[in-house]
Design an enzyme around this catalytic site. Structure first.
Site, PDB file in Angstrom:
ATOM      1  N   HIS A 116      -7.490  -3.942  -9.182  1.00  0.00           N
ATOM      2  CA  HIS A 116      -6.823  -3.967  -7.872  1.00  0.00           C
ATOM      3  C   HIS A 116      -6.804  -5.428  -7.410  1.00  0.00           C
ATOM      4  O   HIS A 116      -7.710  -6.198  -7.739  1.00  0.00           O
ATOM      5  CB  HIS A 116      -7.665  -3.114  -6.917  1.00  0.00           C
ATOM      6  N   ASP A 193     -16.164  -3.125  -9.390  1.00  0.00           N
ATOM      7  CA  ASP A 193     -15.360  -2.606  -8.287  1.00  0.00           C
ATOM      8  C   ASP A 193     -15.461  -1.078  -8.333  1.00  0.00           C
ATOM      9  O   ASP A 193     -14.867  -0.430  -9.193  1.00  0.00           O
ATOM     10  CB  ASP A 193     -13.904  -3.062  -8.445  1.00  0.00           C
ATOM     11  N   GLN A 196     -12.889   3.212  -6.195  1.00  0.00           N
ATOM     12  CA  GLN A 196     -12.400   4.547  -6.550  1.00  0.00           C
ATOM     13  C   GLN A 196     -13.515   5.407  -7.161  1.00  0.00           C
ATOM     14  O   GLN A 196     -13.392   6.631  -7.189  1.00  0.00           O
ATOM     15  CB  GLN A 196     -11.239   4.456  -7.555  1.00  0.00           C
ATOM     16  N   LYS A 219     -12.472   5.401   1.689  1.00  0.00           N
ATOM     17  CA  LYS A 219     -12.044   6.273   0.582  1.00  0.00           C
ATOM     18  C   LYS A 219     -13.057   7.402   0.358  1.00  0.00           C
ATOM     19  O   LYS A 219     -12.869   8.249  -0.500  1.00  0.00           O
ATOM     20  CB  LYS A 219     -11.883   5.455  -0.708  1.00  0.00           C
ATOM     21  N   CYS A 356      -1.114  -2.147  -5.466  1.00  0.00           N
ATOM     22  CA  CYS A 356      -1.981  -3.346  -5.479  1.00  0.00           C
ATOM     23  C   CYS A 356      -2.529  -3.620  -6.870  1.00  0.00           C
ATOM     24  O   CYS A 356      -3.630  -4.181  -7.005  1.00  0.00           O
ATOM     25  CB  CYS A 356      -3.124  -3.235  -4.485  1.00  0.00           C
TER      26      CYS A 356
HETATM   27  C1  LIG Z   1      -9.965   0.051  -7.168  1.00  0.00           C
HETATM   28  C2  LIG Z   1      -9.830  -0.535  -5.788  1.00  0.00           C
HETATM   29  N1  LIG Z   1     -10.452  -1.689  -5.509  1.00  0.00           N
HETATM   30  C3  LIG Z   1     -10.387  -2.255  -4.301  1.00  0.00           C
HETATM   31  C4  LIG Z   1      -9.659  -1.684  -3.282  1.00  0.00           C
HETATM   32  C5  LIG Z   1      -9.587  -2.383  -1.959  1.00  0.00           C
HETATM   33  O1  LIG Z   1     -10.313  -1.724  -0.971  1.00  0.00           O
HETATM   34  P1  LIG Z   1     -10.262  -2.195   0.522  1.00  0.00           P
HETATM   35  O2  LIG Z   1      -8.802  -2.308   0.898  1.00  0.00           O
HETATM   36  O3  LIG Z   1     -10.954  -1.115   1.266  1.00  0.00           O
HETATM   37  O4  LIG Z   1     -10.936  -3.502   0.626  1.00  0.00           O
HETATM   38  C6  LIG Z   1      -8.990  -0.492  -3.515  1.00  0.00           C
HETATM   39  C7  LIG Z   1      -8.175   0.133  -2.449  1.00  0.00           C
HETATM   40  O5  LIG Z   1      -7.141   0.714  -2.698  1.00  0.00           O
HETATM   41  C8  LIG Z   1      -9.073   0.101  -4.808  1.00  0.00           C
HETATM   42  O6  LIG Z   1      -8.450   1.242  -5.093  1.00  0.00           O
END
Ligand SMILES: Cc1ncc(COP(=O)(O)O)c(C=O)c1O
Length: 399
Positions: A116, A193, A196, A219, A356
């Protein structure tokens, strides 16, 4: 499915015709999470760690109880390893900021095309600013991160490995353990990360042995505006505070200052108190209902959807073998955004676009895809409605 389950999410009640299939972007919010936040605002509103009066002390206790909850949720060794941030994005930026002072030309960061933007961009910038080499993990034919190959990619030049635990587009779970073991053999640190992963699979940072891990509350049926940065105590303690200010400073002289120990050291200013307090009931609910149940339910729905989509020759599925309930597809020759408008008119919420994860869309050779993501409040009826509208969208765009 638990019969009262839907009633635990007010948004379902308030939007009776809504079919919400975008939980990978943000889940619906649990009533008890909202109640905890409202209760804080109505009964208190006091700051934490400052006022030595009943409301201030109670608020601090509630805030710190949430830290205990998060520590238990991911099996952290100690509560001080949990830092509250604004979200995964901020957690990743805090880490990249720190490593900017440590990495140099010749060093290597390994990441992947599945990342992401929240995990990719801070480390792309870090690489650019330091002259560090950015190496992309080998993907297999299904576009999974190929753990065996990544283990071979890691060398004495590798200083950081930054990988997603679960892809937000493919729904693949990364087999992280061998990667982390190899990274540690060469003295590299691993950043995970888990945005998810947190709502879908149990996380045990001690078994995983990762150095840092990040996820977001929104989430996980919890509020927006709160996220987690986990770090092994020693590694986290090395972090240069991304922000300095109130709440984290111990002594201040005219030209010098000292900071508190972890966790306060990395939480400058007034944090998102209500959101941190609201996060605890959400994580507790996940624990109570169990990741196994959540995953089983999402996979049950995913199988029904995929089996149905496969019978439609006009559909292209990008991840028919996803590990969690995320399905990404397109109607051939119809732009995903057009499909989304059509679905939206019928109160069906899905995500379309690049999600993203722009590098992955390049791999797909398309600018946009449709992503359906399931959570516990979804059922077979949602799939039925989705398919009806997908079929009529296909008919509509053929004429
Ligand atoms: C795999 C992953 N990493 C990071 C993020 C970013 O999260 P946040 O917007 O809450 O900082 C997301 C959000 O869609 C995501 O799906």
């Amino acid at each position: 499915m638990e019969s009262t389950l839907k009633s635990r999410f007010k948004a379902i009640d308030k939007n009776p015709s809504l079919v919400y299939l975008d939980s990978a972007a943000s889940s619906l919010k649990l009533n008890t999470s909202l109640d905890a936040m409202i209760d804080y605002y109505e009964r208190s509103g006091a700051n934490i760690g400052r006022g030595n009066y009943v409301l201030g002390i109670e608020t601090t206790q509630a805030y710190e109880a949430s830290r205990d909850m998060v520590a238990a949720f991911i099996h952290a060794n100690q509560r001080e390893e949990i830092i509250f941030t604004k979200g995964t994005t901020q957690s990743m930026n805090m880490l990249a900021y720190h490593f900017e002072k440590l990495l140099k030309i010749g060093d290597e960061i390994i990441t992947s095309e599945l990342e992401h933007s929240a995990a990719l961009l801070p480390f792309q910038r870090l690489a650019k600013n330091t002259g560090t080499t950015l190496t992309y993990a080998v993907l297999d034919q299904e576009l999974r991160i190929d753990s065996e190959e990544v283990v071979k990619q890691i060398s004495s030049l590798t200083k950081l490995v930054v990988l997603t635990y679960v892809s937000n587009v493919m729904g693949y779970i990364t087999h992280l353990k061998p990667i982390i073991e190899k990274a540690h053999q060469v003295g590299a640190l691993v950043i995970v990360d888990a945005a998810q992963a947190a709502p879908h699979i149990p996380i045990d940072v001690q078994t995983l042995d990762c150095d840092f891990l990040a996820f977001s509350g929104h989430k996980c049926f919890g509020p927006t505006g709160v996220g987690i940065l986990y770090g092994k105590y020693e590694a986290l303690n090395q972090l240069t505070p991304f922000e300095v200010g109130g709440g984290m400073v111990d002594e201040v002289d005219l030209y010098e200052q000292t900071y508190f120990e972890l966790p306060e050291r990395l939480e400058a200013g007034t944090p998102p108190i209500a959101e941190v307090i609201g996060l605890a009931p959400a994580l507790r609910y996940i624990k109570d209902i169990g990741h196994e149940y959540i995953l089983k339910h999402a996979k049950f729905l995913q199988k029904i959807l995929i089996d149905e989509l496969k019978t439609r020759s006009y559909i292209h599925i990008y991840n028919p073998n996803a590990d969690i309930g995320i399905t990404t597809f397109n109607i051939k020759n119809v732009h995903a955004h057009d499909v989304q408008s059509f679905l939206s008119e019928h109160h069906i919420a899905v995500r379309t676009g690049h999600h993203c994860a722009k590098l992955l869309q390049k791999r797909f050779q398309t600018s946009a895809t449709i992503r359906v993501s399931f959570q516990i409040y979804n059922d077979e009826e949602d799939i039925k409605k989705l398919l009806e509208v997908i079929d009529s969208a296909f008919q509509f765009f053929q004429t």
